[in-house]
Design a protein around this motif. Structure first.
Motif, mmCIF file in Angstrom:
data_model
loop_
_atom_site.group_PDB
_atom_site.id
_atom_site.type_symbol
_atom_site.label_atom_id
_atom_site.label_comp_id
_atom_site.label_asym_id
_atom_site.label_seq_id
_atom_site.Cartn_x
_atom_site.Cartn_y
_atom_site.Cartn_z
ATOM 1 N N MET A 158 0.842 -1.182 0.000
ATOM 2 C CA MET A 158 0.000 0.000 0.000
ATOM 3 C C MET A 158 0.886 1.245 0.000
ATOM 4 N N ASP A 159 0.582 2.184 -0.878
ATOM 5 C CA ASP A 159 1.319 3.438 -0.980
ATOM 6 C C ASP A 159 0.641 4.467 -0.069
ATOM 7 N N ILE A 160 1.103 4.559 1.170
ATOM 8 C CA ILE A 160 0.489 5.431 2.173
ATOM 9 C C ILE A 160 0.554 6.895 1.755
ATOM 10 N N GLY A 161 1.686 7.314 1.244
ATOM 11 C CA GLY A 161 1.840 8.705 0.818
ATOM 12 C C GLY A 161 0.844 9.083 -0.270
ATOM 13 N N GLN A 162 0.688 8.218 -1.253
ATOM 14 C CA GLN A 162 -0.251 8.485 -2.346
ATOM 15 C C GLN A 162 -1.683 8.512 -1.836
#
Length: 180
Positions: free
Chosen positions: A1-5
């Protein structure tokens, strides 16, 4: 999972700039930028603060379905109001429509009922007459629409919708939430 995105997507959905998100969480614009590009990781306290401002719970944030936005509104979520004195009823079709750009309702009238008088605004209004005849008064002008006909106007003058007949009337009405 791309938390920043995911943080960036939520920020954009809430129509916040990096600077506005930073101000609401006591973080700098630069730090928000680093988080969104996964160049930095927030502490749990900072992360929960960001989620609170973005209006999501940790469970919603990490839900793999990524359906944070409600798409389907069921009948039991509708809010209904009826004004016996003025002879009209309103069914809000989207429970949180006051937070959205459009507000869809079913407006129904008993014989000779009338909805409230609205002051001028930048709002656009669309209606489709489902049953009976609806009268729209815009300023000093009056328009009558029958079942199967559509109504569209900008609310730049004082306006009101009424039922002039003794028969029932109902319409699907969608107004934008942009006011002067």
């Amino acid at each position: 999972m791309d938390i920043g995105q995911k943080i960036k997507n939520l920020r954009i959905q809430k129509q916040l700039t990096q600077e506005e998100l930073g101000e609401r969480t006591d973080l700098s614009k630069g730090y928000i930028s680093q988080l969104e590009r996964n160049l930095s990781s927030p502490s749990m306290e900072t992360f929960f603060s960001i989620l609170e401002v973005l209006g999501v719970t940790p469970k919603q944030f990490f839900d793999e379905k990524e359906q944070i936005q409600q798409v389907i509104y069921t009948d039991n979520e509708h809010t209904i109001y009826f004004d016996d004195e003025k002879g009209y009823g309103v069914r809000w079709l989207v429970s949180d429509s006051n937070e959205k750009e459009m507000e869809p309702i079913i407006l129904s009238f008993e014989g000779q009922g009338e909805y409230k008088l609205f002051e001028p605004s930048m709002s656009d209004t669309f209606a489709y007459v489902l049953e009976g005849e609806a009268c729209v008064e815009i300023g000093n002008d009056q328009y009558i629409a029958k079942a199967g006909e559509s109504i569209y106007y900008q609310a730049l003058k004082q306006h009101q919708i009424k039922n002039l007949s003794k028969n029932k009337c109902s319409l699907l009405l969608v107004a934008t939430n942009s006011y002067l």
